[in-house]
Design a protein around this motif. Structure first.
Motif, PDB file in Angstrom:
ATOM      1  N   LEU A  51       0.833  -1.204   0.000  1.00 48.63           N
ATOM      2  CA  LEU A  51       0.000   0.000   0.000  1.00 48.63           C
ATOM      3  C   LEU A  51       0.868   1.255   0.000  1.00 48.63           C
ATOM      4  N   GLU A  52       1.863   1.283   0.856  1.00 49.93           N
ATOM      5  CA  GLU A  52       2.731   2.461   0.952  1.00 49.93           C
ATOM      6  C   GLU A  52       3.497   2.695  -0.350  1.00 49.93           C
ATOM      7  N   MET A  53       4.014   1.617  -0.932  1.00 53.85           N
ATOM      8  CA  MET A  53       4.778   1.738  -2.179  1.00 53.85           C
ATOM      9  C   MET A  53       3.958   2.302  -3.312  1.00 53.85           C
ATOM     10  N   TYR A  54       2.778   1.737  -3.489  1.00 52.27           N
ATOM     11  CA  TYR A  54       1.984   2.100  -4.660  1.00 52.27           C
ATOM     12  C   TYR A  54       1.239   3.420  -4.480  1.00 52.27           C
ATOM     13  N   VAL A  55       0.911   3.801  -3.259  1.00 51.97           N
ATOM     14  CA  VAL A  55       0.331   5.133  -3.043  1.00 51.97           C
ATOM     15  C   VAL A  55       1.373   6.198  -3.374  1.00 51.97           C
ATOM     16  N   ALA A  56       2.622   5.952  -2.973  1.00 51.29           N
ATOM     17  CA  ALA A  56       3.698   6.891  -3.310  1.00 51.29           C
ATOM     18  C   ALA A  56       3.851   7.000  -4.830  1.00 51.29           C
ATOM     19  N   ASP A  57       3.744   5.875  -5.520  1.00 47.78           N
ATOM     20  CA  ASP A  57       3.860   5.870  -6.980  1.00 47.78           C
ATOM     21  C   ASP A  57       2.690   6.613  -7.638  1.00 47.78           C
ATOM     22  N   ILE A  58       1.489   6.380  -7.121  1.00 44.18           N
ATOM     23  CA  ILE A  58       0.293   7.055  -7.654  1.00 44.18           C
ATOM     24  C   ILE A  58       0.428   8.571  -7.496  1.00 44.18           C
ATOM     25  N   ASN A  59       0.888   8.987  -6.318  1.00 45.90           N
ATOM     26  CA  ASN A  59       1.047  10.428  -6.080  1.00 45.90           C
ATOM     27  C   ASN A  59       2.138  11.038  -6.956  1.00 45.90           C
ATOM     28  N   MET A 294       4.675 -10.461 -12.856  1.00 43.61           N
ATOM     29  CA  MET A 294       6.111 -10.221 -12.939  1.00 43.61           C
ATOM     30  C   MET A 294       6.449  -8.784 -12.554  1.00 43.61           C
ATOM     31  N   ASP A 295       5.646  -7.821 -13.011  1.00 41.78           N
ATOM     32  CA  ASP A 295       5.888  -6.416 -12.666  1.00 41.78           C
ATOM     33  C   ASP A 295       5.761  -6.192 -11.163  1.00 41.78           C
ATOM     34  N   TYR A 296       4.701  -6.760 -10.575  1.00 43.08           N
ATOM     35  CA  TYR A 296       4.521  -6.588  -9.128  1.00 43.08           C
ATOM     36  C   TYR A 296       5.657  -7.261  -8.361  1.00 43.08           C
ATOM     37  N   LYS A 297       6.007  -8.463  -8.744  1.00 44.61           N
ATOM     38  CA  LYS A 297       7.076  -9.209  -8.066  1.00 44.61           C
ATOM     39  C   LYS A 297       8.386  -8.427  -8.096  1.00 44.61           C
ATOM     40  N   LYS A 298       8.760  -7.924  -9.280  1.00 48.06           N
ATOM     41  CA  LYS A 298      10.018  -7.167  -9.411  1.00 48.06           C
ATOM     42  C   LYS A 298       9.988  -5.901  -8.558  1.00 48.06           C
ATOM     43  N   THR A 299       8.862  -5.194  -8.607  1.00 45.36           N
ATOM     44  CA  THR A 299       8.739  -3.954  -7.834  1.00 45.36           C
ATOM     45  C   THR A 299       8.819  -4.230  -6.340  1.00 45.36           C
ATOM     46  N   TYR A 300       8.047  -5.203  -5.882  1.00 47.72           N
ATOM     47  CA  TYR A 300       8.000  -5.500  -4.447  1.00 47.72           C
ATOM     48  C   TYR A 300       9.363  -5.965  -3.936  1.00 47.72           C
ATOM     49  N   GLU A 301       9.968  -6.898  -4.646  1.00 46.99           N
ATOM     50  CA  GLU A 301      11.217  -7.479  -4.151  1.00 46.99           C
ATOM     51  C   GLU A 301      12.375  -6.490  -4.231  1.00 46.99           C
ATOM     52  N   SER A 302      12.384  -5.641  -5.255  1.00 51.17           N
ATOM     53  CA  SER A 302      13.472  -4.667  -5.371  1.00 51.17           C
ATOM     54  C   SER A 302      13.363  -3.574  -4.310  1.00 51.17           C
ATOM     55  N   LYS A 303      12.136  -3.208  -3.954  1.00 50.58           N
ATOM     56  CA  LYS A 303      11.954  -2.107  -2.997  1.00 50.58           C
ATOM     57  C   LYS A 303      11.963  -2.559  -1.537  1.00 50.58           C
ATOM     58  N   GLY A 318      -6.535  -4.967  -4.594  1.00 44.99           N
ATOM     59  CA  GLY A 318      -7.566  -4.142  -3.971  1.00 44.99           C
ATOM     60  C   GLY A 318      -7.356  -2.663  -4.220  1.00 44.99           C
ATOM     61  N   LEU A 319      -6.109  -2.205  -4.097  1.00 45.36           N
ATOM     62  CA  LEU A 319      -5.811  -0.786  -4.320  1.00 45.36           C
ATOM     63  C   LEU A 319      -6.069  -0.398  -5.769  1.00 45.36           C
ATOM     64  N   MET A 320      -5.639  -1.226  -6.701  1.00 43.33           N
ATOM     65  CA  MET A 320      -5.804  -0.874  -8.117  1.00 43.33           C
ATOM     66  C   MET A 320      -7.273  -0.912  -8.549  1.00 43.33           C
ATOM     67  N   ILE A 321      -8.027  -1.859  -8.017  1.00 42.58           N
ATOM     68  CA  ILE A 321      -9.467  -1.899  -8.304  1.00 42.58           C
ATOM     69  C   ILE A 321     -10.133  -0.626  -7.781  1.00 42.58           C
ATOM     70  N   LEU A 322      -9.739  -0.217  -6.570  1.00 37.72           N
ATOM     71  CA  LEU A 322     -10.296   1.001  -5.971  1.00 37.72           C
ATOM     72  C   LEU A 322      -9.896   2.242  -6.768  1.00 37.72           C
ATOM     73  N   VAL A 323      -8.640   2.334  -7.151  1.00 42.65           N
ATOM     74  CA  VAL A 323      -8.157   3.498  -7.911  1.00 42.65           C
ATOM     75  C   VAL A 323      -8.880   3.611  -9.246  1.00 42.65           C
ATOM     76  N   GLU A 324      -9.009   2.501  -9.953  1.00 45.05           N
ATOM     77  CA  GLU A 324      -9.698   2.525 -11.247  1.00 45.05           C
ATOM     78  C   GLU A 324     -11.169   2.906 -11.075  1.00 45.05           C
ATOM     79  N   ALA A 325     -11.791   2.424  -9.996  1.00 45.27           N
ATOM     80  CA  ALA A 325     -13.191   2.781  -9.722  1.00 45.27           C
ATOM     81  C   ALA A 325     -13.328   4.277  -9.457  1.00 45.27           C
ATOM     82  N   MET A 326     -12.383   4.846  -8.705  1.00 43.57           N
ATOM     83  CA  MET A 326     -12.420   6.281  -8.415  1.00 43.57           C
ATOM     84  C   MET A 326     -12.203   7.107  -9.680  1.00 43.57           C
TER      85      MET A 326
END
Length: 383
Positions: A51-59, A294-303, A318-326
């Motif tokens: 959640l923290e990683m991807y919210v930072a990326d979204i912002n 693969m994208d999620y795995k690389k991002t998560y493991e590298s960070k 869950g976050l991406m479904i919510l973001v797309e809905a918003m």
């Protein structure tokens, strides 16, 4: 020339005005109650990190419809009572626009009535079927259900010719629920449950229960509904006793920590249903999920420097479904966002391809599960 200069000045003023308007908009508040510490931290910690990683990326990419996202995260320390308290705070004091909450079945079930009463969209990460079925207006979830896990396991048992089994279940909320769900579908697959045993979440030895199973005549395979340390202890004791039947675990152990805690030698040959994320590199190139996992795995493991788990993947979905809905709703108005989540179709996530309906607030079918077997301390796909 003067007219051109005036037009340019006017355009610049309009851009500046729009930028200021966006900057002055309040952030979209997403509230999270997760089990980042305690007995279920193997679930909540990767969820929190994701959640923290991807919210930072979204912002960093401009937010949602030009509005920044603020993630307000509370750690329930794997305690359902804490989960309820923090969810109340998020709704009543923090005034969040949506909830991503409930790492465990017990915590999710404690929060769900609050979200329903407040009329706030909630996506949870519980494994039990009750966390989304029957469908409640404001409640959604991303993980596969325990009922699906039972069916996937029984499907595999049937293929292997196993018709008589034993079951050893955890007495936690998830273990109880999966045990009950297995008993609703075993006959559909021609499976007879000859013997049952249980254990408590804090138990550190299941030798007595497994000895009873080992001595039960006619048993061909064993299934262990449960999560946390229990299944790892079961797996270790199983090996120590030399129980001769194949052992199946649930999707509640979809993390490398399970293999390490059980020990690779004891976990060898254990089968379980799980998300494609655990075998990302082993998926064929034409698999629709391969790029996403693969994208999620690389991002998560590298960070994070940690191995990927299905549980962080549930938060990503869950976050991406919510973001797309918003984005589709044009903002964070709760009723509109709820409606758009329910309209989610063809969303390719780490857990599968999601197609929600008014009666299905999870949107996954049995094909979203992959049957895996542990070999040489790693996950392998069962054909």
């Amino acid at each position: 020339m003067r007219l051109s200069m005036k037009l340019l000045a006017t355009a610049a003023a309009m851009v500046l005005s729009a930028s200021l308007a966006q900057a002055q908009q309040p952030p979209i508040k997403i509230g999270a109650v997760l089990s980042a510490t305690g007995g279920a931290s193997f679930l909540g910690d990767p969820e929190k990190r994701t959640l923290e990683m991807y919210v930072a990326d979204i912002n960093a990419k401009g937010g949602i419809n030009g509005r920044k996202v603020e993630a307000i995260i509370y750690d329930d320390a794997s305690n359902p009572n804490n989960a309820r308290t923090f969810a109340t705070r998020l709704i009543e004091q923090d005034k969040v626009d949506a909830l991503l909450a409930g790492s465990t079945t017990a915590s999710a079930l404690a929060i769900i009535p609050l979200a329903e009463e407040a009329g706030i969209p909630m996506i949870n990460f519980a494994g039990a079927v009750q966390a989304a079925f029957p469908a409640k207006k404001w409640i959604f979830k991303t993980p596969h259900t325990d009922l699906m896990a039972c069916e996937k396991v029984f499907e595999d048992m049937k293929k292997r010719g196993f018709t008589k089994i034993a079951m050893i279940s955890g007495a936690d909320a998830f273990g109880k629920s999966m045990r009950d769900q297995c008993l609703t579908v075993n006959k559909k697959y021609g499976i007879e449950i000859l013997h049952e045993e249980t254990y408590q979440p804090a138990d550190n030895d299941m030798t007595a229960q497994l000895t009873n199973i080992k001595n039960k005549a006619g048993v061909q395979a064993v299934i262990n509904p449960g999560f946390g340390q229990g299944p790892a202890i079961v797996t270790r004791n199983y090996k120590q006793l030399g129980v001769p039947y194949p052992l199946y675990q649930s999707h509640g152990v979809g993390t490398k920590q399970f293999i390490e805690l059980a020990t690779p030698a004891a976990a060898e040959g254990v089968r379980l249903p799980a998300a494609a994320l655990l075998v990302a590199e082993k998926l064929p190139d034409n698999d629709p999920q391969k790029k996403v996992v693969m994208d999620y795995k690389k991002t998560y493991e590298s960070k994070t420097g940690q191995p990927v788990s299905t549980f962080g993947g549930h938060m990503y979905d869950g976050l991406m479904i919510l973001v797309e809905a918003m984005k589709r709703a044009g903002g964070a108005e709760k009723a509109k966002v709820r409606d758009e989540i329910e309209k989610t179709k063809g969303f390719i996530g780490t857990g599968g391809v999601v197609n929600m309906t008014p009666t299905d607030h999870m949107g996954l079918d049995l094909s979203a599960f992959r049957m895996l077997e542990i070999k040489n301390g790693d996950w392998t796909l069962v054909n």
